[in-house]
Design an enzyme around this catalytic site. Structure first.
Site, PDB file in Angstrom:
ATOM      1  N   HIS A  87       0.845  -1.212   0.000  1.00 55.17           N
ATOM      2  CA  HIS A  87       0.000   0.000   0.000  1.00 55.17           C
ATOM      3  C   HIS A  87       0.875   1.255   0.000  1.00 55.17           C
ATOM      4  O   HIS A  87       0.787   2.101   0.890  1.00 55.17           O
ATOM      5  CB  HIS A  87      -0.956  -0.002   1.204  1.00 55.17           C
ATOM      6  CG  HIS A  87      -1.971  -1.105   1.143  1.00 55.17           C
ATOM      7  ND1 HIS A  87      -3.002  -1.106   0.237  1.00 55.17           N
ATOM      8  CD2 HIS A  87      -2.102  -2.249   1.849  1.00 55.17           C
ATOM      9  CE1 HIS A  87      -3.728  -2.211   0.394  1.00 55.17           C
ATOM     10  NE2 HIS A  87      -3.200  -2.923   1.354  1.00 55.17           N
ATOM     11  N   SER A 125     -11.072  -9.575   1.791  1.00 57.21           N
ATOM     12  CA  SER A 125     -12.442  -9.100   1.592  1.00 57.21           C
ATOM     13  C   SER A 125     -13.440 -10.174   2.013  1.00 57.21           C
ATOM     14  O   SER A 125     -14.495  -9.873   2.571  1.00 57.21           O
ATOM     15  CB  SER A 125     -12.673  -8.729   0.117  1.00 57.21           C
ATOM     16  OG  SER A 125     -11.988  -7.540  -0.201  1.00 57.21           O
ATOM     17  N   ASP A 261     -11.198   1.524   4.652  1.00 54.93           N
ATOM     18  CA  ASP A 261      -9.794   1.629   4.224  1.00 54.93           C
ATOM     19  C   ASP A 261      -9.644   2.447   2.947  1.00 54.93           C
ATOM     20  O   ASP A 261      -8.531   2.820   2.579  1.00 54.93           O
ATOM     21  CB  ASP A 261      -9.159   0.242   4.081  1.00 54.93           C
ATOM     22  CG  ASP A 261      -9.875  -0.642   3.083  1.00 54.93           C
ATOM     23  OD1 ASP A 261     -11.034  -0.346   2.744  1.00 54.93           O
ATOM     24  OD2 ASP A 261      -9.281  -1.634   2.629  1.00 54.93           O
TER      25      ASP A 261
HETATM   26  N1  LIG Z   1     -12.025  -2.892   6.668  1.00 56.49           N
HETATM   27  C1  LIG Z   1     -11.382  -3.988   6.311  1.00 56.49           C
HETATM   28  O1  LIG Z   1     -10.760  -4.684   7.119  1.00 56.49           O
HETATM   29  C2  LIG Z   1     -11.416  -4.426   4.880  1.00 56.49           C
HETATM   30  C3  LIG Z   1     -10.987  -5.715   4.524  1.00 56.49           C
HETATM   31  C4  LIG Z   1     -11.100  -6.107   3.181  1.00 56.49           C
HETATM   32  C5  LIG Z   1     -11.615  -5.215   2.231  1.00 56.49           C
HETATM   33  N2  LIG Z   1     -11.995  -3.952   2.621  1.00 56.49           N
HETATM   34  C6  LIG Z   1     -12.560  -2.975   1.691  1.00 56.49           C
HETATM   35  O2  LIG Z   1     -13.910  -3.308   1.361  1.00 56.49           O
HETATM   36  C7  LIG Z   1     -14.257  -2.616   0.162  1.00 56.49           C
HETATM   37  C8  LIG Z   1     -14.984  -3.548  -0.799  1.00 56.49           C
HETATM   38  O3  LIG Z   1     -14.046  -4.524  -1.263  1.00 56.49           O
HETATM   39  P1  LIG Z   1     -14.481  -5.661  -2.311  1.00 56.49           P
HETATM   40  O4  LIG Z   1     -13.339  -6.609  -2.370  1.00 56.49           O
HETATM   41  O5  LIG Z   1     -15.830  -6.179  -1.990  1.00 56.49           O
HETATM   42  O6  LIG Z   1     -14.558  -4.840  -3.663  1.00 56.49           O
HETATM   43  P2  LIG Z   1     -15.275  -5.325  -5.016  1.00 56.49           P
HETATM   44  O7  LIG Z   1     -14.623  -4.569  -6.123  1.00 56.49           O
HETATM   45  O8  LIG Z   1     -15.341  -6.806  -5.091  1.00 56.49           O
HETATM   46  O9  LIG Z   1     -16.783  -4.800  -4.853  1.00 56.49           O
HETATM   47  C9  LIG Z   1     -17.122  -3.448  -4.799  1.00 56.49           C
HETATM   48  C10 LIG Z   1     -18.512  -3.269  -5.335  1.00 56.49           C
HETATM   49  O10 LIG Z   1     -18.889  -1.894  -5.121  1.00 56.49           O
HETATM   50  C11 LIG Z   1     -19.733  -1.565  -6.189  1.00 56.49           C
HETATM   51  N3  LIG Z   1     -19.896  -0.113  -6.287  1.00 56.49           N
HETATM   52  C12 LIG Z   1     -18.997   0.805  -6.711  1.00 56.49           C
HETATM   53  N4  LIG Z   1     -19.562   2.035  -6.675  1.00 56.49           N
HETATM   54  C13 LIG Z   1     -20.813   1.882  -6.204  1.00 56.49           C
HETATM   55  C14 LIG Z   1     -21.883   2.762  -5.960  1.00 56.49           C
HETATM   56  N5  LIG Z   1     -21.783   4.086  -6.209  1.00 56.49           N
HETATM   57  N6  LIG Z   1     -23.050   2.267  -5.476  1.00 56.49           N
HETATM   58  C15 LIG Z   1     -23.176   0.939  -5.233  1.00 56.49           C
HETATM   59  N7  LIG Z   1     -22.186   0.039  -5.467  1.00 56.49           N
HETATM   60  C16 LIG Z   1     -21.034   0.511  -5.949  1.00 56.49           C
HETATM   61  C17 LIG Z   1     -19.059  -2.191  -7.403  1.00 56.49           C
HETATM   62  O11 LIG Z   1     -19.939  -2.297  -8.509  1.00 56.49           O
HETATM   63  C18 LIG Z   1     -18.633  -3.554  -6.836  1.00 56.49           C
HETATM   64  O12 LIG Z   1     -19.612  -4.550  -7.080  1.00 56.49           O
HETATM   65  C19 LIG Z   1     -12.926  -2.068  -0.388  1.00 56.49           C
HETATM   66  O13 LIG Z   1     -12.808  -0.707  -0.030  1.00 56.49           O
HETATM   67  C20 LIG Z   1     -11.896  -2.888   0.348  1.00 56.49           C
HETATM   68  O14 LIG Z   1     -10.641  -2.230   0.420  1.00 56.49           O
HETATM   69  C21 LIG Z   1     -11.891  -3.562   3.921  1.00 56.49           C
END
Ligand SMILES: NC(=O)c1ccc[n+]([C@@H]2O[C@H](COP(=O)([O-])OP(=O)(O)OC[C@H]3O[C@@H](n4cnc5c(N)ncnc54)[C@H](O)[C@@H]3O)[C@@H](O)[C@H]2O)c1
Length: 370
Positions: A87, A125, A261
């Site tokens: 990162h 995720s 994040d």
């Molecule tokens: N907090 C934590 O510990 C942790 C751990 C893992 C992942 N994450 C975070 O979780 C988030 C999601 O990750 P992911 O792997 O599921 O991503 P992903 O790309 O698989 O899914 C994201 C989804 O969001 C949708 N999206 C984008 N803009 C949108 C909007 N305006 N309205 C509705 N939907 C929308 C996309 O179409 C997609 O289906 C990321 O920010 C990732 O970094 C956080």
């Protein structure tokens, strides 16, 4: 302070590398947080080393979970291969140190697969998505600040409404858990294609909604638990639930922003830690832990090793240049090489020079990339 406990390799992963003919050094007690003893690593074929300094001094390739922190900088040395989450974009000093020290930095988070997806982000995720419902259910309990609702209800009493914004990896895993517990689940996504896939996966067990401010307002006004799970690759998360929308949320409902994040998809999100995970904004309980998998280090270590091991084996067996020449997706992981920044988005975000990796490699080897 919550320690970062997740370990980079299970004993099984260590054993696979040992069986491939490599010498593995594991820092003493490194696996303790994940429930792996030094004895297990020794039985798997590793040598235990007391100090981190010595591990870094011995290793040609260092496999970690998190990016190096300041005390680790002096341990990095020229041509050492560092394979970990990096990162780098917001980490100017770390990037500079890795370039100055000519470390080969291969970042888990920028490796791609044949579909252009990010295979080493997926396991985390999956963990966070499944956890989001677990923590949501916990904070819905009255003594934890929630409205005192059981997600599945009981016969004669309605189940809770769970609204998931973003139906990617996190959102899908959250939906599986919420459906499994008997909640009424709505998934909101901006991709119709994704909504069609979710409809096929869950059939009538979830309601899918195309993303709009109107749809989100309507959904959260009936929600007991709202899970933020959106991602726009390479950008900050869009603020889909704004502060002025929070008065719509039923009293005692819980907001879990997994997308924290990337800045979070609720305007009122700010990052929290496992030692102090929640806070109230506009009277609504928020849970916004940026490293959710750190709470379940044993599961996370297994999940991470499953995904990283094939790449670690490739790098160790073939050597760096052949491994990246034969796997274009692995090559995408190279963020620093030979004192240069070789990942365009990192260079752009830090306003430093970007050097294409190909220009630094032996032409014959890079040309054979598939
Ligand atoms: N907090 C934590 O510990 C942790 C751990 C893992 C992942 N994450 C975070 O979780 C988030 C999601 O990750 P992911 O792997 O599921 O991503 P992903 O790309 O698989 O899914 C994201 C989804 O969001 C949708 N999206 C984008 N803009 C949108 C909007 N305006 N309205 C509705 N939907 C929308 C996309 O179409 C997609 O289906 C990321 O920010 C990732 O970094 C956080």
């Amino acid at each position: 302070m919550w320690p970062a406990l997740t370990n980079a390799l299970t004993p099984a992963g260590v054993n696979a590398l040992v069986n491939a003919g490599h010498t593995l050094f594991v820092q003493k007690s490194a696996g303790e947080g994940s429930g792996f003893s030094d004895e297990q690593y020794v039985r798997a074929g590793a040598k235990i080393i007391d100090s981190a300094d010595d591990v870094w001094a011995e290793g040609d390739m260092i496999v970690k979970v998190k990016e190096p922190i300041a005390p680790e900088y002096p341990r990095m040395r020229e041509n050492q291969l560092l394979f970990t989450y990096l990162h780098l974009a917001p980490e100017f000093e770390l990037t500079k140190q890795m370039m100055d020290r000519k470390v080969i930095g291969v970042a888990y988070e920028t490796i791609t697969d044949v579909h252009g997806k990010l295979p080493l982000l997926t396991p985390m995720s999956e963990v966070a998505g499944r956890m989001s419902v677990q923590v949501g259910a916990t904070y819905l309990e009255k003594m934890n600040g929630g409205r005192g609702i059981l997600l599945g209800g009981v016969p004669g009493v309605p189940a809770a409404n769970v609204v998931i914004i973003g139906g990617g990896v996190v959102g899908t895993e959250a939906a599986k858990m919420a459906v499994g517990l008997g909640a009424k689940v709505t998934i909101i996504d901006r991709s119709l294609e994704r909504l069609r896939q979710l409809d096929d996966i869950f059939l009538s067990k979830v309601q899918t909604l195309a993303s709009s401010r109107y749809a989100i307002e309507e959904a959260i006004s009936h929600a007991d638990l709202v899970i933020g799970a959106v991602l726009v690759v390479g950008a900050a998360a869009p603020k889909l639930v704004t502060r002025d929308m929070l008065h719509l949320v039923p009293s005692g409902a819980v907001l879990v922003d997994v997308a924290v994040d990337q800045g979070g998809c609720f305007e009122t999100t700010h990052a929290t830690t496992h030692s102090n995970p929640t806070y109230f904004e506009e009277g609504v309980l928020h849970y916004c832990v940026a490293n959710m998998p750190g709470a379940v280090p044993r599961t996370s270590t297994f999940a991470l090793t499953n995904a990283t091991l094939p790449y670690a084996l490739d790098l160790a067996n073939k050597g760096f240049e052949r491994a990246i020449a034969e796997d274009r997706g692995l090559r995408e992981g190279v963020n620093t090489f030979a004192g240069k920044c070789t990942y365009e988005a990192v260079a752009a975000s830090q306003n430093i020079e970007y050097t294409p990796l190909d220009s630094l490699l032996d032409g014959s080897r890079s040309a054979s990339a598939s």
